[in-house]
Design a protein around this motif. Structure first.
Motif, PDB file in Angstrom:
ATOM      1  N   PRO A   1      60.089  27.079  78.924  1.00 32.47           N
ATOM      2  CA  PRO A   1      59.198  26.244  79.741  1.00 32.47           C
ATOM      3  C   PRO A   1      59.688  24.813  79.945  1.00 32.47           C
ATOM      4  O   PRO A   1      59.235  24.139  80.871  1.00 32.47           O
ATOM      5  CB  PRO A   1      57.883  26.269  78.956  1.00 32.47           C
ATOM      6  CG  PRO A   1      58.271  26.583  77.551  1.00 32.47           C
ATOM      7  CD  PRO A   1      59.499  27.448  77.643  1.00 32.47           C
TER       8      PRO A   1
ATOM      9  N   SER B   1      67.242  24.745  85.688  1.00 38.13           N
ATOM     10  CA  SER B   1      66.712  25.365  86.898  1.00 38.13           C
ATOM     11  C   SER B   1      67.458  24.845  88.117  1.00 38.13           C
ATOM     12  O   SER B   1      67.621  23.636  88.292  1.00 38.13           O
ATOM     13  CB  SER B   1      65.223  25.063  87.036  1.00 38.13           C
ATOM     14  OG  SER B   1      64.729  25.605  88.235  1.00 38.13           O
TER      15      SER B   1
ATOM     16  N   LYS C   1      60.416  27.820  87.093  1.00 35.44           N
ATOM     17  CA  LYS C   1      60.185  27.866  85.656  1.00 35.44           C
ATOM     18  C   LYS C   1      60.348  29.290  85.128  1.00 35.44           C
ATOM     19  O   LYS C   1      60.232  30.258  85.866  1.00 35.44           O
ATOM     20  CB  LYS C   1      58.762  27.387  85.327  1.00 35.44           C
ATOM     21  CG  LYS C   1      58.471  25.962  85.744  1.00 35.44           C
ATOM     22  CD  LYS C   1      59.202  24.993  84.856  1.00 35.44           C
ATOM     23  CE  LYS C   1      58.849  23.552  85.249  1.00 35.44           C
ATOM     24  NZ  LYS C   1      59.693  22.574  84.637  1.00 35.44           N
ATOM     25  N   LEU C   2      60.595  29.379  83.820  1.00 34.54           N
ATOM     26  CA  LEU C   2      60.649  30.650  83.101  1.00 34.54           C
ATOM     27  C   LEU C   2      59.708  30.565  81.913  1.00 34.54           C
ATOM     28  O   LEU C   2      59.676  29.544  81.220  1.00 34.54           O
ATOM     29  CB  LEU C   2      62.066  30.939  82.598  1.00 34.54           C
ATOM     30  CG  LEU C   2      63.157  31.157  83.631  1.00 34.54           C
ATOM     31  CD1 LEU C   2      64.523  31.247  82.946  1.00 34.54           C
ATOM     32  CD2 LEU C   2      62.892  32.417  84.432  1.00 34.54           C
ATOM     33  N   ASP C   3      58.978  31.636  81.659  1.00 40.65           N
ATOM     34  CA  ASP C   3      58.052  31.657  80.520  1.00 40.65           C
ATOM     35  C   ASP C   3      58.769  31.427  79.201  1.00 40.65           C
ATOM     36  O   ASP C   3      58.258  30.742  78.321  1.00 40.65           O
ATOM     37  CB  ASP C   3      57.291  32.982  80.467  1.00 40.65           C
ATOM     38  CG  ASP C   3      56.333  33.162  81.634  1.00 40.65           C
ATOM     39  OD1 ASP C   3      55.949  32.141  82.257  1.00 40.65           O
ATOM     40  OD2 ASP C   3      55.968  34.319  81.922  1.00 40.65           O
ATOM     41  N   ASP C   4      59.958  32.005  79.047  1.00 41.19           N
ATOM     42  CA  ASP C   4      60.699  31.898  77.790  1.00 41.19           C
ATOM     43  C   ASP C   4      61.326  30.525  77.577  1.00 41.19           C
ATOM     44  O   ASP C   4      61.677  30.171  76.448  1.00 41.19           O
ATOM     45  CB  ASP C   4      61.784  32.977  77.721  1.00 41.19           C
ATOM     46  CG  ASP C   4      61.194  34.361  77.558  1.00 41.19           C
ATOM     47  OD1 ASP C   4      60.524  34.593  76.538  1.00 41.19           O
ATOM     48  OD2 ASP C   4      61.378  35.196  78.464  1.00 41.19           O
TER      49      ASP C   4
ATOM     50  N   LYS D   1      66.962  34.386  75.051  1.00 42.35           N
ATOM     51  CA  LYS D   1      66.156  33.855  73.944  1.00 42.35           C
ATOM     52  C   LYS D   1      66.436  34.628  72.658  1.00 42.35           C
ATOM     53  O   LYS D   1      66.642  34.038  71.591  1.00 42.35           O
ATOM     54  CB  LYS D   1      64.679  33.903  74.299  1.00 42.35           C
ATOM     55  CG  LYS D   1      63.803  33.244  73.261  1.00 42.35           C
ATOM     56  CD  LYS D   1      62.378  33.134  73.728  1.00 42.35           C
ATOM     57  CE  LYS D   1      61.558  32.362  72.705  1.00 42.35           C
ATOM     58  NZ  LYS D   1      60.205  32.138  73.165  1.00 42.35           N
TER      59      LYS D   1
ATOM     60  N   HIS E   1      64.640  36.060  85.506  1.00 40.64           N
ATOM     61  CA  HIS E   1      63.419  36.264  84.731  1.00 40.64           C
ATOM     62  C   HIS E   1      63.597  37.385  83.704  1.00 40.64           C
ATOM     63  O   HIS E   1      63.088  37.291  82.590  1.00 40.64           O
ATOM     64  CB  HIS E   1      62.241  36.586  85.663  1.00 40.64           C
ATOM     65  CG  HIS E   1      61.730  35.381  86.385  1.00 40.64           C
ATOM     66  ND1 HIS E   1      60.790  34.530  85.850  1.00 40.64           N
ATOM     67  CD2 HIS E   1      62.054  34.869  87.607  1.00 40.64           C
ATOM     68  CE1 HIS E   1      60.537  33.554  86.709  1.00 40.64           C
ATOM     69  NE2 HIS E   1      61.292  33.735  87.782  1.00 40.64           N
TER      70      HIS E   1
END
Length: 172
Positions: free
Chosen positions: A113, A103, A108-111, A89, A82
Motif C-alpha cells: 500500500p 507504481s 495501488k496494490l493491496d500487498d 511479498k 496484481h
C-alpha cells in the motif's frame, strides 16, 4: 551367412562387454571419474544433495538480501502485477528482503500500500529491444548501484531462485 552374422554379432557383444567391464573397473579405481559421486542416483543420496542445494540457494539469497533491496515495478492497471504482488511479498518475507514498490501509473496494490511513484528508473533499467516488461522485480545494492533483474514478467519463486543463482554465478 546367417551363422557367420550371428558369430560376428556374438564377437561384438563379447568385445562390448569386455570394454564395459574395463570401463567400470577404471571408474571404480578412479573416483574422480565417477559421475555418480557428483550426481548421485541413489535415492537417499539424491535427497541429501537436493537438501544441500536448497540450503545453498537459501544462504545465497539471504546473503544478497542483507546487501540488496528489491524494487518492484508495477502498474495499477496490470492484472499480472496484481497477481504477482503476493508472490513478491512471500518471496521477500521468506528471504528477508526489503521491498520498495514503485507504481508506474499511480495505481495501488493491496500487498504494497505504500508504493512510490516511478522517477525514471523503470525505463533506465529496461533498455534494449525487448521493450518494457511488467511486472518487473530488481535487486539493487544501494551502496554500489549494482542491479540484478530478478523477474521480468510474472514468475514463480522457484524461477526467481533459479535466475538469482544463475546471475550471481552459482547455478543450481
Amino acid at each position: 551367412k546367417i551363422k557367420a552374422y550371428q558369430e560376428m554379432q556374438k564377437d561384438l557383444v563379447d568385445r562390448s562387454k569386455n570394454f564395459s567391464d574395463g570401463w567400470m573397473r577404471v571408474v571404480f579405481l578412479n573416483p574422480q571419474l565417477d559421475n555418480t559421486i557428483n550426481n548421485p542416483v541413489n535415492q537417499k543420496a539424491r535427497h541429501v544433495q537436493l537438501d544441500l542445494q536448497k540450503q545453498q540457494v537459501t544462504n545465497t539469497i539471504q546473503g544478497l538480501a542483507s546487501e540488496y533491496g528489491l524494487f518492484f515495478f508495477f502498474s495499477g492497471a496490470c492484472q499480472f502485477c496484481h497477481e504477482f504482488a503476493p508472490i513478491v511479498k512471500k518471496f521477500s518475507e521468506q528471504y528477508g528482503w526489503q521491498v520498495l514498490a514503485i507504481s508506474l501509473d499511480g495505481g495501488k496494490l493491496d500487498d504494497f500500500p505504500n508504493s512510490q511513484p516511478d522517477n525514471g528508473l523503470f525505463a533506465q533499467w529496461q533498455q534494449g529491444d525487448q521493450g518494457q516488461v511488467m511486472p518487473a522485480l530488481f535487486a539493487v545494492n544501494p551502496q554500489t548501484g549494482h542491479v540484478i533483474p530478478i523477474a521480468l514478467g510474472m514468475t514463480s519463486i522457484d524461477q526467481m531462485e533459479t535466475r538469482i543463482m544463475s546471475l550471481v554465478g552459482q547455478g543450481t
